[in-house]
Design a protein around this motif. Structure first.
Motif: not given
Lengths: 272, 217
Positions: B112, B174-179, B169, B195
């Motif tokens: 990230y 394509d990485l999931p977004t971080l909360k 991926l 992020i």
């Protein structure tokens, strides 16, 4: 609590979790939110873990002590009437409470990111390719990690067993001293027969604290040597130890090697 | 269409045949096959036709099949269905690729925050990461992508193409977004570095392909 270096065996945990990890673990366990107040509530628990790590003579990073100091500072502040002091706020280190919380939140975010990665359908674990051999993995000597739970979960189990063991039964009997290598050999034999054992089983009948400590260190060392796998099917459930050596010879050589090396170098000297 | 023009000069392939050829190409490749590689081979048909064939193939594989067609690391690859992992593991003895918690965390930070120095990773984790980072480099999930032009010239790390393959991926975006955290006041969250997935431009700055030392920009 300090152990004479000459009389001790230092278990090196190569991929050790840090102080922020321990804090998050305690926050989760106590079902707290990350804020200054709740951090002071777990300060004592945190120190308890650090003490346990010192008792085990684990290689603890200086950062653990730094965070301990910050927690104590926060706790003392909470007890005293507040006096506005901005001095500490500027430090970009784990020494300032505000910075500690900020760092904790930042770290939590990436820890969640790691969780997301873990949940993906990883290659050669969940999905496979034709041929199905990872050339990179195949070229590596290093085995897959055998400690499949947080070191803090393990430390907690250790603390519980330690509490059940009387502090000191009359006098420590000299003959009871057993080296780490010897204990590893015992556990190895036990595990060869049973293949899979609950963590507590290895402490059954263990009456002295030093033997509890040696047993715990033996388990950690065996995990490092890929002789066993430490896992938990569900959080807060029984911790299991599984033998990783299929054949008698394979692991036995490693254990014998350890004993030989131990004879040359050190003996674990009784109670700490 | 361009494809139709070409078809006059080469043996005609029906839509189903194109799809079948694409399938066989995917079958023989041991790496994700980029679209360009497929269109190079199938020069007689147009890019759009190949894309259509891939889409149809993907549909064919989507239901009750043992393999799936997936977009991985900028290419296409046939992979087994995750639900079948238990049986595959009975057949082939592969070493599990499970990473330790520490390794996953370092990998997530690198993924990230790339490009990032070792000090940058350690700042976030609050603990030494040297050994863990070395392990990830050995596994070729992380690679060196350059050096910072400052005293000491610290090394910059990024994720590799193998990382995309290992975690299924398509690309870094394509990485999931971080909360973000709910408890934070707007002020506090402003303090934190937010992020976000890398933009295309940033991706171009830090390509995931290539081997070593993306120096000299």
């Amino acid at each position: 609590m300090f152990v004479e270096p000459s009389a001790s065996y230092r278990v090196k945990l190569e991929h050790f979790e840090g102080p922020l990890d321990l804090l998050l673990y305690l926050i989760k366990k106590n079902e707290l939110d990350i804020c200054e107040v709740s951090l002071t509530r777990i300060a004592d628990q945190y120190l308890h873990y650090v003490n346990t790590m010192e008792l085990l003579n684990l290689e603890i990073a200086g950062e653990f002590i730094l965070v301990a100091a910050t927690l104590m500072l926060m706790k003392s502040r909470a007890l005293l009437p507040s006096e506005a002091s901005d001095l500490t706020e500027e430090e970009d280190d784990l020494e300032s409470p505000a910075e500690l919380i900020r760092r904790l939140l930042l770290y939590k975010k990436y820890k969640d990111g790691a969780l997301q990665l873990r949940e993906r359908n990883t290659l050669f674990d969940k999905v496979f390719l034709r041929g199905s051999e990872d050339p990179i993995l195949a070229s590596l000597k290093e085995a897959a990690p055998t400690l499949e739970l947080s070191i803090f979960v393990l430390l907690e189990a250790f603390q519980k067993i330690l509490q059940k063991t009387p502090l000191s039964t009359v006098h420590e009997i000299q003959g009871e001293n057993i080296t780490l290598g010897q204990r590893i050999k015992q556990i190895y034999t036990q595990l060869q027969a049973a293949k899979d054992l609950p963590f507590e089983a290895l402490f059954a009948g263990v009456k002295s604290r030093s033997l509890v400590v040696v047993t715990f260190l033996a388990i950690l060392e065996m995990s490092r040597l890929a002789l066993l796998r430490i896992y938990q099917n569900e959080s807060f459930k029984t911790i299991h130890l599984e033998s990783l050596t299929q054949t008698q010879g394979e692991g036995y050589d490693r254990v014998q090697g350890l004993l030989a090396e131990e004879e040359k170098n050190f003996t674990y000297g009784g109670d700490t | 269409m361009e494809a139709e023009k070409l078809e006059e000069t080469v043996p005609q392939l029906s839509g189903d045949e194109i799809k079948a050829v694409v399938e066989s190409l995917l079958f023989v490749s041991d790496k994700p096959l980029p679209l360009s590689a497929i269109t190079d081979v199938l020069a007689e048909v147009g890019k759009e036709t190949v894309k259509e064939a891939l889409a149809k193939l993907k549909e064919d594989y989507a239901f009750r099949r043992g393999v799936m067609l997936e977009e991985i690391a900028g290419g296409y690859q046939l992979r087994t269905h995750p639900a079948h992992a238990p049986w595959i593991k009975r057949l082939v003895k592969v070493r599990p690729v499970r990473l330790s918690q520490a390794a996953l965390e370092v990998l997530a930070i690198v993924a990230y925050r790339q490009p990032i120095t070792r000090a940058g990773i350690e700042h976030i984790r609050g603990v030494d990461c040297g050994g863990t980072l070395r392990g990830l480099l050995e596994r070729q999930l992380v690679r060196i992508i350059g050096k910072v032009e400052e005293p000491g010239r610290p090394i910059l790390y990024g994720t590799s193409k193998h990382f995309l393959e290992a975690f299924g991926l398509k690309e870094l975006a394509d990485l999931p977004t971080l909360k973000e955290f709910q408890e934070l006041t707007p002020e506090e969250s402003a303090q934190l570095q937010i992020i976000r997935p890398l933009s295309d431009e940033e991706m171009a700055d830090h390509p995931v392909e290539g081997d070593f030392m993306g120096e000299g920009e």
